[in-house]
Design a protein around this motif. Structure first.
Motif, PDB file in Angstrom:
ATOM      1  N   ASP A 161      -3.201  16.054  -0.610  1.00 39.19           N
ATOM      2  CA  ASP A 161      -2.718  17.399  -0.927  1.00 39.19           C
ATOM      3  C   ASP A 161      -2.248  17.491  -2.382  1.00 39.19           C
ATOM      4  O   ASP A 161      -2.540  18.469  -3.080  1.00 39.19           O
ATOM      5  CB  ASP A 161      -1.581  17.797   0.012  1.00 39.19           C
ATOM      6  N   VAL A 162      -1.522  16.466  -2.837  1.00 39.04           N
ATOM      7  CA  VAL A 162      -1.024  16.442  -4.210  1.00 39.04           C
ATOM      8  C   VAL A 162      -2.197  16.388  -5.190  1.00 39.04           C
ATOM      9  O   VAL A 162      -2.198  17.073  -6.217  1.00 39.04           O
ATOM     10  CB  VAL A 162      -0.074  15.235  -4.399  1.00 39.04           C
ATOM     11  N   LEU A 175       0.834  -1.200   0.000  1.00 37.77           N
ATOM     12  CA  LEU A 175       0.000   0.000   0.000  1.00 37.77           C
ATOM     13  C   LEU A 175       0.870   1.252   0.000  1.00 37.77           C
ATOM     14  O   LEU A 175       0.609   2.205  -0.731  1.00 37.77           O
ATOM     15  CB  LEU A 175      -0.948   0.001   1.200  1.00 37.77           C
ATOM     16  N   VAL A 176       1.929   1.244   0.793  1.00 39.12           N
ATOM     17  CA  VAL A 176       2.856   2.381   0.834  1.00 39.12           C
ATOM     18  C   VAL A 176       3.478   2.591  -0.544  1.00 39.12           C
ATOM     19  O   VAL A 176       3.550   3.717  -1.050  1.00 39.12           O
ATOM     20  CB  VAL A 176       3.947   2.164   1.905  1.00 39.12           C
ATOM     21  N   ILE A 177       3.898   1.510  -1.178  1.00 36.68           N
ATOM     22  CA  ILE A 177       4.503   1.602  -2.506  1.00 36.68           C
ATOM     23  C   ILE A 177       3.494   2.144  -3.519  1.00 36.68           C
ATOM     24  O   ILE A 177       3.827   3.013  -4.334  1.00 36.68           O
ATOM     25  CB  ILE A 177       5.044   0.220  -2.944  1.00 36.68           C
ATOM     26  N   THR A 221      -0.830   1.945   9.262  1.00 39.92           N
ATOM     27  CA  THR A 221       0.229   2.477  10.111  1.00 39.92           C
ATOM     28  C   THR A 221       0.223   4.000  10.008  1.00 39.92           C
ATOM     29  O   THR A 221      -0.416   4.574   9.122  1.00 39.92           O
ATOM     30  CB  THR A 221       1.602   1.952   9.651  1.00 39.92           C
ATOM     31  N   GLU A 222       0.956   4.646  10.886  1.00 44.04           N
ATOM     32  CA  GLU A 222       1.074   6.110  10.813  1.00 44.04           C
ATOM     33  C   GLU A 222       1.715   6.518   9.490  1.00 44.04           C
ATOM     34  O   GLU A 222       1.365   7.545   8.921  1.00 44.04           O
ATOM     35  CB  GLU A 222       1.871   6.662  11.996  1.00 44.04           C
ATOM     36  N   ASP A 260       0.086   9.130   6.965  1.00 45.46           N
ATOM     37  CA  ASP A 260       0.814  10.329   6.543  1.00 45.46           C
ATOM     38  C   ASP A 260       0.903  10.413   5.022  1.00 45.46           C
ATOM     39  O   ASP A 260       0.729  11.487   4.432  1.00 45.46           O
ATOM     40  CB  ASP A 260       2.222  10.343   7.139  1.00 45.46           C
ATOM     41  N   ARG A 261       1.174   9.292   4.386  1.00 50.01           N
ATOM     42  CA  ARG A 261       1.268   9.279   2.924  1.00 50.01           C
ATOM     43  C   ARG A 261      -0.088   9.592   2.286  1.00 50.01           C
ATOM     44  O   ARG A 261      -0.159  10.246   1.247  1.00 50.01           O
ATOM     45  CB  ARG A 261       1.802   7.937   2.450  1.00 50.01           C
TER      46      ARG A 261
END
Length: 132
Positions: free
Chosen positions: A87-88, A22-24, A75-76, A80-81
């Motif tokens: 925003d992007v 998910l982060v990736i 996760t935090e 955050d991402r």
């Protein structure tokens, strides 16, 4: 269990490796949207077709990765991402909206000019009567 012991309910254990895809996916989506925004800022007539494909692919990747991690296990780092991604996206949407509005204005002006050039005045609206 002894009568004097209290039962402690623990929150679910978050496994960071599970949220890795998910982060990736979020990072890739941010990268694509930022690239489109930068390209539009550098050249307003940029061909957006490659970005359209890349954003569609990023959405597919995000959808697949999101299905692997329930929101309660974010996760935090993921949270955050996601805020960064929001925003992007807002910046990108604002810029695309600005461009679409400009294109719409140009099309209206061109349409009016073409109609005025082709018209002999027969079907032109009469001047409005003064208000009484």
């Amino acid at each position: 269990m002894d009568a004097g012991q209290d039962l402690v309910v623990q929150s679910p254990v978050v496994n960071p490796p599970v949220s890795g895809p998910l982060v990736i996916a979020i990072d890739r989506a941010i990268e694509v949207v930022e690239a489109e925004t930068q390209a539009l800022r550098a050249n307003p007539t940029t061909d957006l077709k490659p970005f359209e494909y890349r954003k569609s692919q990023a959405l597919l990747d995000l959808t697949r990765a999101r299905s692997l991690v329930p929101p309660s296990a974010y996760t935090e780092d993921v949270k955050d991402r996601l805020v960064d991604f929001k925003d992007v996206l807002k910046e990108n949407v604002d810029l695309l909206t600005l461009h679409m509005n400009a294109v719409s204005e140009v099309v209206k002006m061109m349409s009016r000019t073409m109609l005025d050039q082709e018209s002999d005045g027969t079907y032109a609206a009469p001047f409005p009567e003064p208000a009484r």
